[in-house]
Design a protein around this motif. Structure first.
Motif, short mmCIF file in Angstrom:
data_model
loop_
_atom_site.label_atom_id
_atom_site.label_comp_id
_atom_site.label_asym_id
_atom_site.label_seq_id
_atom_site.Cartn_x
_atom_site.Cartn_y
_atom_site.Cartn_z
N GLU A 1 0.80 -1.22 0.00
CA GLU A 1 0.00 0.00 0.00
C GLU A 1 0.84 1.28 0.00
O GLU A 1 0.55 2.23 -0.74
CB GLU A 1 -0.94 0.01 1.21
CG GLU A 1 -1.87 1.21 1.24
CD GLU A 1 -2.86 1.17 2.40
OE1 GLU A 1 -3.81 1.97 2.38
OE2 GLU A 1 -2.67 0.34 3.32
N LYS A 2 1.88 1.33 0.81
CA LYS A 2 2.65 2.56 0.92
C LYS A 2 3.35 2.90 -0.40
O LYS A 2 3.26 4.05 -0.87
CB LYS A 2 3.69 2.46 2.04
CG LYS A 2 4.47 3.75 2.22
CD LYS A 2 5.41 3.69 3.40
CE LYS A 2 6.16 5.02 3.56
NZ LYS A 2 7.08 5.02 4.72
N ILE A 3 4.03 1.92 -0.97
CA ILE A 3 4.73 2.19 -2.23
C ILE A 3 3.74 2.54 -3.32
O ILE A 3 3.97 3.47 -4.11
CB ILE A 3 5.60 0.98 -2.63
CG1 ILE A 3 6.80 0.88 -1.67
CG2 ILE A 3 6.08 1.09 -4.07
CD1 ILE A 3 7.76 -0.25 -1.98
N LEU B 1 1.89 6.95 -6.68
CA LEU B 1 0.84 7.67 -7.40
C LEU B 1 0.91 9.17 -7.14
O LEU B 1 0.58 9.97 -8.02
CB LEU B 1 -0.54 7.13 -7.03
CG LEU B 1 -1.15 6.10 -7.99
CD1 LEU B 1 -0.27 4.88 -8.14
CD2 LEU B 1 -2.54 5.69 -7.54
N LYS B 2 1.36 9.53 -5.95
CA LYS B 2 1.53 10.96 -5.65
C LYS B 2 2.74 11.52 -6.39
O LYS B 2 2.69 12.60 -6.97
CB LYS B 2 1.71 11.16 -4.14
CG LYS B 2 0.51 10.81 -3.29
CD LYS B 2 0.86 10.99 -1.82
CE LYS B 2 -0.28 10.55 -0.91
NZ LYS B 2 0.10 10.64 0.53
N ASN B 3 3.84 10.75 -6.35
CA ASN B 3 5.09 11.20 -6.97
C ASN B 3 5.95 9.98 -7.30
O ASN B 3 6.50 9.36 -6.40
CB ASN B 3 5.85 12.13 -6.03
CG ASN B 3 7.13 12.65 -6.64
OD1 ASN B 3 7.42 12.42 -7.83
ND2 ASN B 3 7.92 13.35 -5.85
N PRO B 4 6.10 9.64 -8.58
CA PRO B 4 6.89 8.47 -8.98
C PRO B 4 8.34 8.49 -8.51
O PRO B 4 8.98 7.44 -8.45
CB PRO B 4 6.80 8.49 -10.51
CG PRO B 4 5.51 9.18 -10.79
CD PRO B 4 5.41 10.25 -9.74
N GLU B 5 8.85 9.68 -8.18
CA GLU B 5 10.22 9.76 -7.67
C GLU B 5 10.40 8.94 -6.39
O GLU B 5 11.51 8.57 -6.03
CB GLU B 5 10.58 11.22 -7.40
CG GLU B 5 10.79 12.06 -8.66
CD GLU B 5 12.19 11.97 -9.21
OE1 GLU B 5 12.50 10.92 -9.81
OE2 GLU B 5 12.95 12.93 -9.03
N PHE B 6 9.31 8.65 -5.71
CA PHE B 6 9.34 7.84 -4.49
C PHE B 6 10.00 6.48 -4.77
O PHE B 6 10.66 5.92 -3.90
CB PHE B 6 7.92 7.64 -3.96
CG PHE B 6 7.83 6.86 -2.68
CD1 PHE B 6 8.11 7.47 -1.46
CD2 PHE B 6 7.48 5.53 -2.68
CE1 PHE B 6 8.03 6.76 -0.27
CE2 PHE B 6 7.40 4.81 -1.49
CZ PHE B 6 7.68 5.42 -0.29
N LEU B 7 9.84 5.98 -5.98
CA LEU B 7 10.40 4.66 -6.32
C LEU B 7 11.92 4.66 -6.33
O LEU B 7 12.54 3.61 -6.17
CB LEU B 7 9.88 4.21 -7.69
CG LEU B 7 8.43 3.74 -7.77
CD1 LEU B 7 8.05 3.44 -9.21
CD2 LEU B 7 8.21 2.50 -6.91
N SER B 8 12.52 5.82 -6.53
CA SER B 8 13.98 5.88 -6.65
C SER B 8 14.68 5.38 -5.40
O SER B 8 15.80 4.87 -5.46
CB SER B 8 14.43 7.31 -6.96
OG SER B 8 14.12 8.18 -5.88
#
Length: 218
Positions: free
Chosen positions: A128-130, A135-142
């Motif tokens: 859920e968190k990822i 969805l808010k900001n794909p940079e989170f995946l980095s």
């Protein structure tokens, strides 16, 4: 005699410490994965609980993750398994956004209709968190995925069907199966999918739009 007593004390202390460490280790091992407690209602909270449990049990092995989800899902009522499929499709459609497509392009180097769908399945399978933060900001995946990770999870599309077969004993799909019911409710992520949200991009724009992702995967 004094030396003997001192030696005995040291041995006793060593054994005691060893037991303490062992007990602590056992305690950590038992608490690593929380016991799965099933609720009567299948909602998004329950959906994510199943996903998170599969992550904890599988050590990010997709085949094992699929197996865990099916096993847990098959313990629910047929109507709850259908609800799981409905929620899954809602999340797939919600994630259909050009910024998610841009993230996939950077991470995998290409985008196709199928790979984009499997990428969104993978995103859901990460928890859920990822999913929510991406969805808010794909940079989170980095900072939350590893280079070389296979960013697709096609198998998630079939877990409800397989669990439904196990639960009902039916071998052949019909109009009562989760996928048919979901499509009948307008939750089609394929040919009848809603338009992709957001603004389309050009490849040369991606390094500036998502600098952290670009730096990590290029």
């Amino acid at each position: 005699m004094k030396n003997y007593i001192l030696f005995a004390i040291l041995i006793t202390t060593f054994i005691s410490c060893g037991k303490t460490k062992k007990n602590n280790s056992e305690k950590v091992d038992k608490s690593e994965i929380k016991e799965f407690v099933k609720n009567d209602k299948m909602d998004k909270t329950e959906f994510w609980k199943i996903i998170e449990y599969s992550i904890a049990k599988s050590n990010e092995n997709k085949s094992e993750k699929e197996k865990v989800i099916i096993e847990k899902l098959a313990t629910y009522k047929p109507e709850q398994i259908i609800e799981f499929e409905l929620i899954f499709r809602q999340l797939i459609i919600e994630a259909d956004d050009y910024k998610i497509m841009g993230a996939q392009k950077i991470i995998e180097g290409y985008v196709s209709d199928d790979s984009y769908l499997y990428f969104r399945c993978w995103l859901i399978g990460k928890g859920e968190k990822i999913y929510t933060e991406t969805l808010k900001n794909p940079e989170f995946l980095s900072e939350n995925i590893n280079q070389g990770e296979e960013a697709y999870f096609e198998e998630l599309m079939y877990v409800a069907t397989n669990a439904f077969k196990i639960k009902t004993g039916k071998k052949d799909e019909d109009e009562n199966f989760p996928r048919d019911i979901a499509i009948g409710k307008g939750l089609d992520y394929d040919f009848g999918a809603p338009p992709t949200k957001g603004v389309d991009w050009k490849e040369e724009e991606l390094p500036k739009t998502y600098p952290k992702l670009w730096a990590k995967f290029n």
